[in-house]
Design a protein around this motif. Structure first.
Motif, short mmCIF file in Angstrom:
data_model
loop_
_atom_site.label_atom_id
_atom_site.label_comp_id
_atom_site.label_asym_id
_atom_site.label_seq_id
_atom_site.Cartn_x
_atom_site.Cartn_y
_atom_site.Cartn_z
N ARG A 1 0.84 -1.19 0.00
CA ARG A 1 0.00 0.00 0.00
C ARG A 1 0.88 1.24 0.00
O ARG A 1 2.02 1.21 0.44
CB ARG A 1 -0.90 0.00 1.23
CG ARG A 1 -1.83 -1.19 1.30
CD ARG A 1 -2.57 -1.21 2.62
NE ARG A 1 -3.65 -0.25 2.66
CZ ARG A 1 -4.90 -0.52 2.35
NH1 ARG A 1 -5.21 -1.74 1.96
NH2 ARG A 1 -5.83 0.38 2.42
N LEU A 2 0.32 2.35 -0.47
CA LEU A 2 1.06 3.61 -0.50
C LEU A 2 1.56 3.98 0.90
O LEU A 2 2.71 4.38 1.07
CB LEU A 2 0.20 4.74 -1.09
CG LEU A 2 0.85 6.12 -1.12
CD1 LEU A 2 2.13 6.12 -1.95
CD2 LEU A 2 -0.14 7.14 -1.65
N SER A 3 0.72 3.84 1.90
CA SER A 3 1.12 4.19 3.26
C SER A 3 2.33 3.37 3.73
O SER A 3 3.21 3.89 4.42
CB SER A 3 -0.04 4.01 4.24
OG SER A 3 -0.51 2.68 4.21
N PRO B 1 12.90 12.07 -0.06
CA PRO B 1 12.74 12.45 -1.47
C PRO B 1 11.89 11.45 -2.26
O PRO B 1 11.08 11.84 -3.09
CB PRO B 1 14.18 12.49 -2.00
CG PRO B 1 15.02 12.72 -0.80
CD PRO B 1 14.31 12.00 0.32
N GLU B 2 12.07 10.17 -1.99
CA GLU B 2 11.28 9.14 -2.67
C GLU B 2 9.82 9.23 -2.23
O GLU B 2 8.90 9.10 -3.05
CB GLU B 2 11.84 7.75 -2.37
CG GLU B 2 11.05 6.60 -2.94
CD GLU B 2 11.16 6.48 -4.46
OE1 GLU B 2 10.46 5.63 -5.02
OE2 GLU B 2 11.91 7.23 -5.09
N ALA B 3 9.57 9.46 -0.94
CA ALA B 3 8.20 9.60 -0.44
C ALA B 3 7.52 10.80 -1.09
O ALA B 3 6.35 10.72 -1.49
CB ALA B 3 8.21 9.76 1.08
N GLU B 4 8.24 11.89 -1.25
CA GLU B 4 7.67 13.07 -1.90
C GLU B 4 7.32 12.77 -3.36
O GLU B 4 6.27 13.20 -3.86
CB GLU B 4 8.64 14.24 -1.81
CG GLU B 4 8.76 14.78 -0.40
CD GLU B 4 9.86 15.82 -0.24
OE1 GLU B 4 10.68 16.00 -1.17
OE2 GLU B 4 9.89 16.47 0.83
N ARG B 5 8.17 12.03 -4.06
CA ARG B 5 7.89 11.64 -5.43
C ARG B 5 6.64 10.77 -5.50
O ARG B 5 5.76 10.97 -6.36
CB ARG B 5 9.08 10.90 -6.05
CG ARG B 5 8.88 10.55 -7.53
CD ARG B 5 9.98 9.65 -8.06
NE ARG B 5 10.02 8.35 -7.42
CZ ARG B 5 9.15 7.35 -7.66
NH1 ARG B 5 8.18 7.50 -8.53
NH2 ARG B 5 9.27 6.20 -7.04
N LEU B 6 6.54 9.81 -4.60
CA LEU B 6 5.37 8.93 -4.57
C LEU B 6 4.09 9.72 -4.30
O LEU B 6 3.05 9.46 -4.92
CB LEU B 6 5.54 7.84 -3.51
CG LEU B 6 6.60 6.78 -3.81
CD1 LEU B 6 6.85 5.92 -2.57
CD2 LEU B 6 6.18 5.93 -4.99
N ARG C 1 3.58 12.91 -5.01
CA ARG C 1 3.26 13.68 -6.22
C ARG C 1 2.57 12.79 -7.25
O ARG C 1 1.60 13.21 -7.90
CB ARG C 1 4.53 14.31 -6.81
CG ARG C 1 4.98 15.57 -6.09
CD ARG C 1 6.06 16.30 -6.86
NE ARG C 1 7.27 15.51 -7.09
CZ ARG C 1 8.26 15.36 -6.22
NH1 ARG C 1 8.22 15.97 -5.05
NH2 ARG C 1 9.31 14.63 -6.51
N GLU C 2 3.06 11.56 -7.41
CA GLU C 2 2.44 10.63 -8.36
C GLU C 2 1.00 10.28 -7.94
O GLU C 2 0.11 10.20 -8.78
CB GLU C 2 3.27 9.37 -8.48
CG GLU C 2 4.57 9.55 -9.21
CD GLU C 2 5.42 8.30 -9.27
OE1 GLU C 2 4.96 7.23 -8.80
OE2 GLU C 2 6.55 8.38 -9.78
N ALA C 3 0.80 10.10 -6.64
CA ALA C 3 -0.55 9.78 -6.14
C ALA C 3 -1.50 10.95 -6.37
O ALA C 3 -2.65 10.76 -6.81
CB ALA C 3 -0.49 9.42 -4.66
N ILE C 4 -1.02 12.15 -6.11
CA ILE C 4 -1.85 13.35 -6.34
C ILE C 4 -2.17 13.49 -7.82
O ILE C 4 -3.31 13.80 -8.19
CB ILE C 4 -1.14 14.60 -5.77
CG1 ILE C 4 -1.12 14.51 -4.24
CG2 ILE C 4 -1.81 15.88 -6.25
CD1 ILE C 4 -0.19 15.51 -3.59
N GLN C 5 -1.19 13.25 -8.68
CA GLN C 5 -1.44 13.32 -10.12
C GLN C 5 -2.45 12.27 -10.54
O GLN C 5 -3.32 12.52 -11.38
CB GLN C 5 -0.15 13.16 -10.91
CG GLN C 5 -0.34 13.33 -12.41
CD GLN C 5 -0.88 14.69 -12.76
OE1 GLN C 5 -0.31 15.71 -12.40
NE2 GLN C 5 -2.01 14.73 -13.48
N GLY C 6 -2.37 11.08 -9.95
CA GLY C 6 -3.34 10.03 -10.25
C GLY C 6 -4.76 10.45 -9.89
O GLY C 6 -5.70 10.22 -10.65
N LEU C 7 -4.91 11.09 -8.73
CA LEU C 7 -6.23 11.58 -8.33
C LEU C 7 -6.72 12.66 -9.29
O LEU C 7 -7.89 12.69 -9.67
CB LEU C 7 -6.19 12.13 -6.90
CG LEU C 7 -6.06 11.08 -5.81
CD1 LEU C 7 -5.86 11.75 -4.46
CD2 LEU C 7 -7.27 10.18 -5.79
#
Length: 92
Positions: free
Chosen positions: A43-45, A54-59, A61-67
């Motif tokens: 899971r994302l969490s 930095p990797e968490a921030e990238r993930l 951003r990707e989740a927000i873009q997906g939404l």
């Protein structure tokens, strides 16, 4: 879920999936239940707590873009006609 809610959710998932939105594919639905393909593991969490910042921030951003992509797909296929609007927690 009620049967009507399940039917509406199934319609939403089908329309979003057909529009290319990043949503799970609907496998089946009946009388208050849905069966969807797996979104995968972990899971994302769980990922967020296991990677450097930095990797968490990238993930994230990707989740927000997906939404954002899901919402855009919903607008493009007219989901406003299928899904009730909510104002102050009540359907309108």
């Amino acid at each position: 879920m009620t049967a009507a809610t399940t039917e509406r959710e199934a319609a939403v998932l089908r329309r979003l999936h057909a529009a290319g939105a990043p949503v799970p594919r609907l496998l089946a639905f009946h009388d208050g239940w849905l069966l969807q393909e797996s979104a995968g593991e972990p899971r994302l969490s769980e990922r967020l707590s296991a990677v450097p910042t930095p990797e968490a921030e990238r993930l994230l951003r990707e989740a927000i873009q997906g939404l954002a992509d899901i919402h855009a797909a919903g607008r493009s296929v007219g989901l406003a006609d299928v899904v009730p609007s909510y104002a102050h927690g009540e359907a309108t």
